[in-house]
Scaffold this motif. Sequence first.
Motif, mmCIF file in Angstrom:
data_model
loop_
_atom_site.group_PDB
_atom_site.id
_atom_site.type_symbol
_atom_site.label_atom_id
_atom_site.label_comp_id
_atom_site.label_asym_id
_atom_site.label_seq_id
_atom_site.Cartn_x
_atom_site.Cartn_y
_atom_site.Cartn_z
ATOM 1 N N ARG A 16 11.147 -56.650 117.562
ATOM 2 C CA ARG A 16 12.315 -55.783 117.785
ATOM 3 C C ARG A 16 13.196 -55.724 116.537
ATOM 4 O O ARG A 16 13.650 -54.638 116.136
ATOM 5 C CB ARG A 16 13.118 -56.307 118.974
ATOM 6 N N ARG A 17 13.426 -56.855 115.914
ATOM 7 C CA ARG A 17 14.295 -56.883 114.725
ATOM 8 C C ARG A 17 13.633 -56.170 113.551
ATOM 9 O O ARG A 17 14.303 -55.485 112.771
ATOM 10 C CB ARG A 17 14.647 -58.327 114.368
ATOM 11 N N LEU A 18 12.331 -56.306 113.410
ATOM 12 C CA LEU A 18 11.633 -55.603 112.330
ATOM 13 C C LEU A 18 11.606 -54.101 112.586
ATOM 14 O O LEU A 18 11.674 -53.303 111.649
ATOM 15 C CB LEU A 18 10.221 -56.148 112.179
ATOM 16 N N ALA A 19 11.512 -53.715 113.848
ATOM 17 C CA ALA A 19 11.523 -52.284 114.181
ATOM 18 C C ALA A 19 12.838 -51.638 113.769
ATOM 19 O O ALA A 19 12.881 -50.449 113.415
ATOM 20 C CB ALA A 19 11.278 -52.093 115.676
ATOM 21 N N SER A 20 13.938 -52.420 113.772
ATOM 22 C CA SER A 20 15.238 -51.871 113.397
ATOM 23 C C SER A 20 15.289 -51.489 111.927
ATOM 24 O O SER A 20 16.162 -50.719 111.516
ATOM 25 C CB SER A 20 16.354 -52.877 113.714
#
Length: 445
Positions: A16-20
């Motif tokens: 999720r954090r990398l997708a941001s």
Amino acid sequence: MLDPALLRKDLDSVVRRLASRGFAFPMDDFNSLETRRKSVQTETENLQAQRNALAKQIGALKSRGEDASAVLAESQAIPGRLKALEQDLSTIQSQLSDMLMSIPNMPHEDVPVGADSEGNVEVRRWVPHPDPVSGDPQPLGFEPRDHVTLGEKIGLDFDVAAKLSGARFSFMRGPMARLHRALAQFMLDLQTERHGYTECYTPYIVNASTLMGTGQLPKFKNDMFWVTRGGDEPTLDEQGNVVAGEEQYLISTSEITLTSMVRDTIVPAAELPIRLTAHTPCFRSEAGSGGRDTRGLIRQHQFDKVEMVQIVAADASYQALEEMASHAEKVLQLLGLPYRVMLLCTGDMGFGATKTYDLEVWLPAQNTWREISSVSNCEAFQARRMQARTRVDGGKPEYVHTLNGSGLAVGRALVAVLENYQQEDGSIVVPEVLRPYMGGLSLLK
């Protein structure tokens, strides 16, 4: 490199954090490798337990004077199977490492989410005489010339550079060259004498493993200039990968060499923080720049930079980030150049950064702000790749945190001085802090 243990513990959060920041985590590939790794490790553990049980059985049979040959034969087959499993595990771990090398750092929770520079957030600005409406610097009172027009009158020559090397190079002589040198010397003296950095002289050519450690390879290979020694040219396969010989590269920033000083090292905690600075040329192919900034000094294949690097304990890195930003800001303040500080959003950060501040200086001829420094905290991302660690209170080694920042890009500082200190007649006032480095000159005509 991200912590493999974190991926196994909280993969959904990492994804999720990398997708941001616009990165699609290779979930299927990772899960496939993890399944294979667990299978091999489980089989290895079962075989090791079986080997121990057979050893006890053989001992018991022999103690009773019974025939142990069948059990012994079964036991002797296990080492070969364990060796094969060890090789399988090594291959899987190598593939996992290669995957992790291509995955960017996770953004800090304070970083705003955004797709590109439009999502960056202004934190503060320093403008001695702001326009009361816009907050930008007030106009000069005449039509400003750009730095190319100004510089050509005092020794900036792009025609000679193009004849020698091609596009995106510069040649300076006389007052222009001296002003360029003065800026670099001033920056080095400020960082060493006032801010406690140790001046370094580093190689300009490094090997591939050094670039792997700081994150330039494998992702940014096409942004680098490669070099070969006479008779030692690497042999490449059809994909351009080296199959014989050693690749070497011109550095794109001295962050590479300064940070790598602690590679494969356990730094005593008492020696932290380490503050290093260097003035070096930097070489970048600008492979993805297209037609941007083709005029002038803004985007060159070769440019100079005074770099700052800090190696710190994990609990001190965000305090160090604020400190380093202030060290870069002090350069602009003493030069009297208006600037603003931007907190980069998730989609605009560099590959290895978890939080970044950009300093943007005002350029009157463009009537806009342009980046002149980036200051980033990489946390343990580079340290894990480099195996750079420290030992706290005699405990187990733990990774240091690494930070880097421009203090500043010399060419862009030169652009800002020319444009902000220009007079209506085309002469350039020399900023007061640079005059001792210019033999007392106060005006360039």
